[in-house]
Design a protein around this motif. Structure first.
Motif, mmCIF file in Angstrom:
data_model
loop_
_atom_site.group_PDB
_atom_site.id
_atom_site.type_symbol
_atom_site.label_atom_id
_atom_site.label_comp_id
_atom_site.label_asym_id
_atom_site.label_seq_id
_atom_site.Cartn_x
_atom_site.Cartn_y
_atom_site.Cartn_z
ATOM 1 N N THR A 119 17.156 67.111 20.890
ATOM 2 C CA THR A 119 17.285 65.844 21.604
ATOM 3 C C THR A 119 17.465 66.083 23.092
ATOM 4 O OG1 THR A 119 18.281 64.791 19.658
ATOM 5 C CG2 THR A 119 18.598 63.707 21.780
ATOM 6 N N LEU A 120 16.535 65.578 23.900
ATOM 7 C CA LEU A 120 16.612 65.647 25.353
ATOM 8 C C LEU A 120 17.262 64.374 25.870
ATOM 9 C CD1 LEU A 120 15.815 66.956 28.098
ATOM 10 C CD2 LEU A 120 13.642 65.708 27.907
ATOM 11 N N LEU A 121 18.294 64.530 26.682
ATOM 12 C CA LEU A 121 19.009 63.401 27.264
ATOM 13 C C LEU A 121 18.887 63.467 28.779
ATOM 14 C CD1 LEU A 121 22.260 63.499 25.087
ATOM 15 C CD2 LEU A 121 20.320 61.939 24.833
ATOM 16 N N ALA A 122 18.256 62.479 29.368
ATOM 17 C CA ALA A 122 18.103 62.395 30.819
ATOM 18 C C ALA A 122 18.589 61.023 31.259
ATOM 19 C CB ALA A 122 16.651 62.616 31.225
ATOM 20 N N ASN A 123 19.884 60.938 31.604
ATOM 21 C CA ASN A 123 20.556 59.677 31.910
ATOM 22 C C ASN A 123 20.526 58.746 30.705
ATOM 23 O OD1 ASN A 123 20.965 60.584 34.597
ATOM 24 N ND2 ASN A 123 18.926 59.879 35.154
ATOM 25 N N GLU A 124 20.743 59.339 29.545
ATOM 26 C CA GLU A 124 20.720 58.624 28.275
ATOM 27 C C GLU A 124 21.941 59.032 27.456
ATOM 28 O OE1 GLU A 124 16.087 58.522 27.139
ATOM 29 O OE2 GLU A 124 16.824 60.479 27.793
ATOM 30 N N ALA A 125 22.126 58.358 26.316
ATOM 31 C CA ALA A 125 23.268 58.641 25.464
ATOM 32 C C ALA A 125 22.874 58.498 24.009
ATOM 33 C CB ALA A 125 24.436 57.707 25.787
ATOM 34 N N VAL A 126 23.608 59.212 23.143
ATOM 35 C CA VAL A 126 23.308 59.207 21.718
ATOM 36 C C VAL A 126 24.594 59.506 20.959
ATOM 37 C CG1 VAL A 126 22.731 61.670 21.602
ATOM 38 C CG2 VAL A 126 21.657 60.077 20.003
ATOM 39 N N VAL A 127 24.667 59.039 19.720
ATOM 40 C CA VAL A 127 25.802 59.345 18.850
ATOM 41 C C VAL A 127 25.493 60.617 18.072
ATOM 42 C CG1 VAL A 127 27.139 58.579 16.851
ATOM 43 C CG2 VAL A 127 26.543 56.955 18.658
ATOM 44 N N ALA A 128 26.458 61.532 18.049
ATOM 45 C CA ALA A 128 26.341 62.771 17.283
ATOM 46 C C ALA A 128 27.634 62.976 16.519
ATOM 47 C CB ALA A 128 26.069 63.960 18.199
ATOM 48 N N GLY A 129 27.635 62.653 15.230
ATOM 49 C CA GLY A 129 28.870 62.746 14.460
ATOM 50 C C GLY A 129 29.920 61.828 15.052
ATOM 51 N N PRO A 130 31.124 62.350 15.331
ATOM 52 C CA PRO A 130 32.188 61.512 15.882
ATOM 53 C C PRO A 130 32.138 61.380 17.403
ATOM 54 C CG PRO A 130 33.052 63.681 15.429
ATOM 55 C CD PRO A 130 31.604 63.705 14.983
ATOM 56 N N LEU A 131 31.074 61.865 18.036
ATOM 57 C CA LEU A 131 30.982 61.856 19.493
ATOM 58 C C LEU A 131 29.874 60.918 19.966
ATOM 59 C CD1 LEU A 131 31.227 65.671 20.365
ATOM 60 C CD2 LEU A 131 33.091 64.011 20.106
ATOM 61 N N ALA A 132 30.068 60.371 21.158
ATOM 62 C CA ALA A 132 29.011 59.692 21.906
ATOM 63 C C ALA A 132 28.709 60.586 23.107
ATOM 64 C CB ALA A 132 29.455 58.312 22.358
ATOM 65 N N ILE A 133 27.538 61.209 23.106
ATOM 66 C CA ILE A 133 27.185 62.182 24.136
ATOM 67 C C ILE A 133 26.302 61.506 25.173
ATOM 68 C CG2 ILE A 133 26.056 64.380 24.628
ATOM 69 C CD1 ILE A 133 26.568 65.198 21.745
ATOM 70 N N GLY A 134 26.754 61.540 26.424
ATOM 71 C CA GLY A 134 25.939 61.085 27.541
ATOM 72 C C GLY A 134 25.355 62.290 28.243
ATOM 73 N N GLY A 135 24.050 62.293 28.428
ATOM 74 C CA GLY A 135 23.384 63.422 29.067
ATOM 75 C C GLY A 135 22.849 63.045 30.425
ATOM 76 N N LEU A 136 23.353 63.713 31.482
ATOM 77 C CA LEU A 136 22.909 63.438 32.840
ATOM 78 C C LEU A 136 21.642 64.214 33.167
ATOM 79 C CD1 LEU A 136 26.164 63.583 35.016
ATOM 80 C CD2 LEU A 136 24.756 61.574 34.544
ATOM 81 N N ASP A 137 20.723 63.579 33.845
ATOM 82 C CA ASP A 137 19.619 64.312 34.439
ATOM 83 C C ASP A 137 20.178 65.162 35.584
ATOM 84 O OD1 ASP A 137 17.064 65.208 35.094
ATOM 85 O OD2 ASP A 137 16.158 63.228 34.951
ATOM 86 N N ASP A 138 19.344 65.982 36.181
ATOM 87 C CA ASP A 138 19.809 67.017 37.106
ATOM 88 C C ASP A 138 20.319 66.442 38.432
ATOM 89 O OD1 ASP A 138 20.105 69.681 38.225
ATOM 90 O OD2 ASP A 138 18.316 69.201 39.390
ATOM 91 N N ALA A 139 21.559 66.793 38.776
ATOM 92 C CA ALA A 139 22.150 66.347 40.032
ATOM 93 C C ALA A 139 21.618 67.130 41.226
ATOM 94 C CB ALA A 139 23.674 66.483 39.969
ATOM 95 N N TYR A 140 21.259 68.393 41.028
ATOM 96 C CA TYR A 140 20.820 69.234 42.149
ATOM 97 C C TYR A 140 19.529 68.692 42.760
ATOM 98 C CZ TYR A 140 19.906 73.496 44.819
ATOM 99 O OH TYR A 140 19.671 74.397 45.836
ATOM 100 N N THR A 141 18.644 68.140 41.933
ATOM 101 C CA THR A 141 17.407 67.538 42.431
ATOM 102 C C THR A 141 17.532 66.019 42.580
ATOM 103 O OG1 THR A 141 16.527 67.459 40.164
ATOM 104 C CG2 THR A 141 15.940 69.364 41.494
#
Length: 249
Positions: A119-141
């Motif tokens: 699962t690729l997360l780029a400023n997106e979020a998803v539920v994984a088991g007991p967690l809600a994971i937010g994935g940031l796209d790259d801050a350096y660029t």
């Protein structure tokens, strides 16, 4: 190159059952697949090492590839991602983009990640088991959208965590997100023997350059990475896999 060392830490988080077994997250970052130091065959060995830890979740904090000028071989997106398709965990493998991924071929990498069940997360979020994971796209660029990622997490069930390539967004992460995982700095890649490094690629210098940081009621874990950029060498920084155990209050 040295075999990655496994660093372990435990984080107590409100919202997880206190009597449940800990949730185990394996964090890897900055794989930088390229010759001579990180061919796909070496990555396959590291994947087996991660699987032996029996994680519930695998989090990859960006930079799957290196396109450094000193590379002896540049691999295709398919060759880069295929070993990662062998990662095994209860709730899945999640990855965010890094700056080198964007500079190389992010669309090609994204296609291969999807084909391998990652699962690729780029400023997106998803539920994984007991967690809600937010994935940031790259801050350096300058592609990270923290506000948009937090909005994507709203309404999702589970304890919130952020996965980011760079650690630099950490001060702006609200206390309602108790854990952030990152990479990018390589812990300096070339470091001083007494600690710290002359360069970290972070606006905060050595403040968030390496390891675990507890600050303002939140925890940040920054991996040293697995591969190299610019030059195929490390000095006083070993490649690292983090195993993070989340325990309930």
């Amino acid at each position: 190159m040295a075999t990655p060392q496994v660093e372990r830490t435990s984080v107590t988080i409100r919202g997880l059952p206190a009597n449940a077994p800990p949730l185990r997250i394996a964090l890897i970052s900055d794989i930088h697949v390229a010759g001579p130091d990180m061919p796909p065959e070496r990555l396959e060995e590291i994947v087996a090492q991660v699987n032996a830890l029996e994680p519930d979740i695998v989090a990859i904090a960006g930079d799957l590839v290196s396109e450094k000028r000193t590379a002896t071989h540049i691999y295709t997106p398919q060759q880069i991602v295929a070993p990662l398709g062998k990662l095994r965990s209860r709730f899945g493998t999640f990855v965010v983009p890094g700056n080198h991924d964007h500079w190389f071929d992010m669309p090609g990498l994204a296609r291969e990640l999807g084909a391998n069940g990652i699962t690729l997360l780029a400023n997106e979020a998803v539920v994984a088991g007991p967690l809600a994971i937010g994935g940031l796209d790259d801050a350096y660029t300058r592609r990270a959208d923290l506000r948009g990622t937090l909005a994507a997490m709203e309404g999702l069930e589970g304890v919130r965590i952020i996965l980011s390539h760079s650690p630099d967004p950490f001060p702006r992460v609200p206390r309602g997100v108790p854990l952030m995982l990152a990479g990018h700095t390589h812990c300096g890649q070339v470091a001083y023997p007494w600690g710290g490094a002359p360069a970290t690629m972070s606006d905060y210098g050595n403040r968030y350059a390496c390891g675990r940081v507890d600050e303002n009621g939140k925890t940040l874990v920054v991996g040293a990475g697995l591969g190299t950029s610019l030059l195929p060498l490390r000095l006083f920084t070993r490649p690292t896999i983090w195993l993070i155990e989340l325990r309930g209050k």
